[in-house]
Motif scaffolding. Structure first.
Motif, short mmCIF file in Angstrom:
data_model
loop_
_atom_site.label_atom_id
_atom_site.label_comp_id
_atom_site.label_asym_id
_atom_site.label_seq_id
_atom_site.Cartn_x
_atom_site.Cartn_y
_atom_site.Cartn_z
N ASP A 37 89.98 -17.76 -1.63
CA ASP A 37 89.22 -17.36 -2.82
C ASP A 37 87.90 -16.69 -2.44
O ASP A 37 87.43 -15.80 -3.15
N PHE B 39 81.06 -19.43 -0.60
CA PHE B 39 81.05 -20.13 -1.89
C PHE B 39 81.68 -21.50 -1.65
O PHE B 39 82.88 -21.60 -1.37
N THR B 40 80.86 -22.52 -1.76
CA THR B 40 81.30 -23.86 -1.34
C THR B 40 82.35 -24.47 -2.27
O THR B 40 83.00 -25.44 -1.91
N TYR B 41 82.48 -23.92 -3.46
CA TYR B 41 83.46 -24.48 -4.38
C TYR B 41 84.79 -23.73 -4.35
O TYR B 41 85.63 -23.88 -5.23
N MET B 42 84.94 -22.92 -3.29
CA MET B 42 86.18 -22.13 -3.20
C MET B 42 86.88 -22.38 -1.86
O MET B 42 86.28 -22.89 -0.92
#
Lengths: 219, 489
Positions: free
Chosen positions: A97, A90-93
């Motif tokens: 996370d 998950f690139t936004y984590m």
């Protein structure tokens, strides 16, 4: 642990299958490599045993229960962990996370345990300073290690990896394969790796080659 | 609730995209809110205006029947030397009392108009610049053979019930107006010009002289002084008495000046209908209580109809705005969300490969959009009132102009009372005490735009519906696929 029975797959024409009547067995505590040239259907086979797609014919059994009965979503959630060539994080984590999210989705035993997730990351060489940094700021090797850590954090007994070393240099490749071996032997999981690199395959306990629609075990 | 955490992480990590989404959503919601506000304000204003503008039913002599009777008697009469007379029957107050008891009838104003000659004072003279001045004389049409005096006497129930005072064309500047308690008294209210010319003040007395009968004098006491607006004063024509010579009294005093036979009568009685939409039913019920051959009940709900038409138009336009913006907003937001979700196919694939339930993936997107929506809602709440105000006032002014133009070109000439042929020499000056006016209409059609919790809740509901629809449209196609296909594509 995992068994395929007369497994076949084709795209549009049943007379031109990618593979036909495949009967293989995979055991826990062992690592398996599936070799083959591009386009032979290695990844498709991996997708079927990972529960990402349905076979056109034949069945897959986990123990004595068919995947149809288990349900693919349930199977993916509880029984299998996947490592992709493109890492698929998950690139936004942050790495932490990513692990916590996977643990929560799969209802892992240590779900929500930050210390446990952090320890796995540290064991795989993701330093304290990187644990909470966005994964996009990590190198390819580091991201692949995070992806492997994610499979370790989940309780799945089956770990499948699609070209996990495809984007890595030699040092990172060796480190990643060593990690998979550790997962298979120390954590008593079944690891199946799809690769086109004979050197990578050679480090696994068993090797199969997909050629002419059939799997052949290499000596 | 892992999807909520994912939603938050996503919104926070992609701040730029989130801000853009907030702005787009706020813009859409702002227009939806403006539409909702105008609609609710229009409904509120319509109801308020309906109540405020009101409608009236006036009981007066039946002039048409009287003319008919006059023609009939003239044709049957063998004598050619005598001119036929128009005989109007004064309204009986007993009939008015019966009508006043009908449901939906509020207050009522008895009007009895006559004239008298000044005795203890001088009337105000008007220089017309067209061949001399006049200080009174007959105002408009007169009935019968009664002669007219230089002072117009408007007998009313209360000055506050007359349109001149309720429309603020005239206002009390000293003392008080005539009220119902002045019945059977000799109290009067005189115009400021007349008072200053004769050095009269509240508490002073003045004397009239009857123009008919025994021509006895009547001594009256001044209880108030009113000021007529310049526009009202200027309406006097060359042959009419100067408006400053108009004296308000109780209708009982006006009747006694007219003559003893006018006791218990009136020129007309105007009933205020509390629910303007019931004007017709009041008229119908009233007609059953009176002799329609002698009297007539006329209705005046022009102001009500004007407001109703104006507000209905605003309301229907606001409805169209709400639907147009909602549809356009849904399409715009859906396209944005579709693009956004297509960009996240990969993430959807990863989530599916981890075994995440499809509904939780939709719930994550929905939660993200709700976070955006909450902030957008706050912005829209603040800006919507402003946009609504601008749009609302523009809309009302346009509608009012259209309505006024329509009423000017095709409507009836409003204003004048039915005074021409009233018994007892009622003068026909413009806008008598019994007349109603359309001048209140414009003021009553202002839209009070306020953002209430209900409006915001309604807007939130709209926002949620738009968002939900957008997400379902956007993610439907992707979520139907097997994870492998999502990841490969």
């Amino acid at each position: 642990m995992l068994k395929t029975k007369d497994l076949s797959y084709w795209y549009q024409d049943a007379s031109q299958p990618l593979f036909k009547d495949v009967n293989l067995e995979f055991e826990v505590g062992q690592s398996y490599a599936i070799l083959g040239h591009s386009g032979t259907g290695k990844t498709t086979f991996l997708s079927l045993i990972a529960g990402l797609d349905r076979p056109k014919d034949g069945e897959i059994f986990l123990g004595d229960r068919s995947l149809k009965k288990i349900g693919l979503t349930n199977y993916r959630r509880h029984d299998v962990a996947i490592v992709f060539q493109a890492y698929n994080l998950f690139t936004y984590m942050s790495p932490l996370d990513n692990l916590l999210t996977a643990m929560a989705i799969t209802n892992a035993e240590h779900a929500g345990d930050k210390a446990y997730a952090g320890q796995i990351l540290r064991d795989l060489g993701i330093g304290e300073d990187l644990i909470t940094r966005n994964v996009q700021h990590l190198s390819g090797g580091q991201q692949q290690r995070v992806a492997i850590a994610r499979t370790m954090a989940c309780d799945a007994k089956l770990v499948v990896a699609d070209e996990p070393t495809g984007n890595l240099d030699e040092d990172n490749t060796n480190a990643v394969i060593a990690q998979f071996q550790k997962i298979a032997h120390d954590q008593q999981k079944c690891v199946i790796i799809v690769t086109h690199e004979p050197d990578v395959a050679a480090q696994c306990d068993h090797q199969y080659r997909l050629e002419n629609k059939q799997f052949t075990q290499l000596a | 609730m892992n999807f909520c955490k994912r939603a938050w992480l996503n919104v926070w990590a992609k701040k730029g995209r989130s801000i853009l989404l907030i702005l787009v959503s706020a813009a859409i919601l702002m227009f939806v809110l403006a539409g909702l506000l105008i609609r609710s304000a229009a409904i509120k204003a319509t109801n308020q205006a309906k109540a405020d503008v009101g409608a009236t039913v006036t009981l007066s002599a039946n002039r048409q029947a009287a003319f008919k009777q006059m023609r009939k008697s003239s044709s049957s009469s063998s004598s050619t030397s005598s001119r036929p007379k128009l005989t109007l029957t004064p309204v009986k107050l007993s009939d008015a009392t019966k009508i006043a008891k009908l449901s939906n009838v509020g207050s009522y104003n008895v009007t009895s108009t006559t004239s008298a000659n000044a005795k203890s004072y001088d009337t105000v003279s008007t220089s017309t610049g067209m061949g001399g001045s006049n200080s009174g004389g007959p105002g408009g049409m007169k009935s019968g053979s009664s002669s007219s005096g230089d002072t117009q006497i408007d007998g009313v129930t209360a000055t506050s019930l007359t349109s001149d005072f309720s429309d603020k064309q005239s206002k009390i500047v000293k003392g008080r107006g005539i009220t119902a308690s002045d019945k059977n008294t000799n109290h009067v209210v005189i115009e400021k010009e007349l008072a200053s010319q004769n050095n009269l003040s509240v508490g002073d007395t003045m004397t009239f002289k009857q123009t008919t009968g025994s021509k006895t004098t009547v001594k009256v006491k001044i209880v108030g002084i009113y000021k007529a607006s310049s526009s009202s004063s200027s309406t006097a024509g060359p042959m009419s008495t100067d408006p400053s010579n108009t004296v308000y009294t109780s209708y009982t005093l006006a009747n006694s000046i007219k003559g003893s036979k006018y006791a218990g009568t009136a020129d007309s009685v105007t009933f205020n209908v509390t629910t303007p939409s019931k004007v017709s039913s009041v008229k119908k019920a009233g007609n059953q209580l009176i002799s329609t051959s002698k009297y007539t009940l006329s209705t005046d709900d022009a102001s009500y109809q004007t407001v109703k038409a104006s507000m209905s138009s605003v309301e229907s336009f606001a409805n169209k705005i709400v639907w147009l913006v909602a549809i356009a907003g849904t399409i715009i937001l859906a396209l944005i969300v579709i693009l956004m979700i297509r960009e996240r196919r990969f993430e959807i694939g990863v989530l599916l490969s981890l075994g995440e339930a499809r509904w939780k993936i939709v719930a994550q997107f929905f939660t993200e959009m709700i976070m955006v929506l909450v902030v957008a809602l706050a912005i829209a709440g603040a800006g919507g009132k402003f946009v609504g105000n601008q749009l609302g006032s523009q809309l009302v002014s346009q509608t009012a102009t259209t309505t006024q133009t329509t009423s000017t070109t095709s409507g009836q000439p409003g204003g004048g009372n039915q005074g021409g042929g009233q018994p007892g020499g009622q003068s026909g000056h413009t806008g008598g005490p019994g007349s109603s006016s359309n001048s209140t209409t414009k003021a009553d059609t202002k839209l009070a735009i306020t953002v209430s919790a209900v409006d915001l809740a309604e807007l939130g509901g709209f926002g949620l519906a738009i968002t939900f629809l957008s997400i379902m449209i956007a993610s439907g196609g992707i979520l139907r696929l097997e994870p492998r296909k999502v990841l490969i594509s």
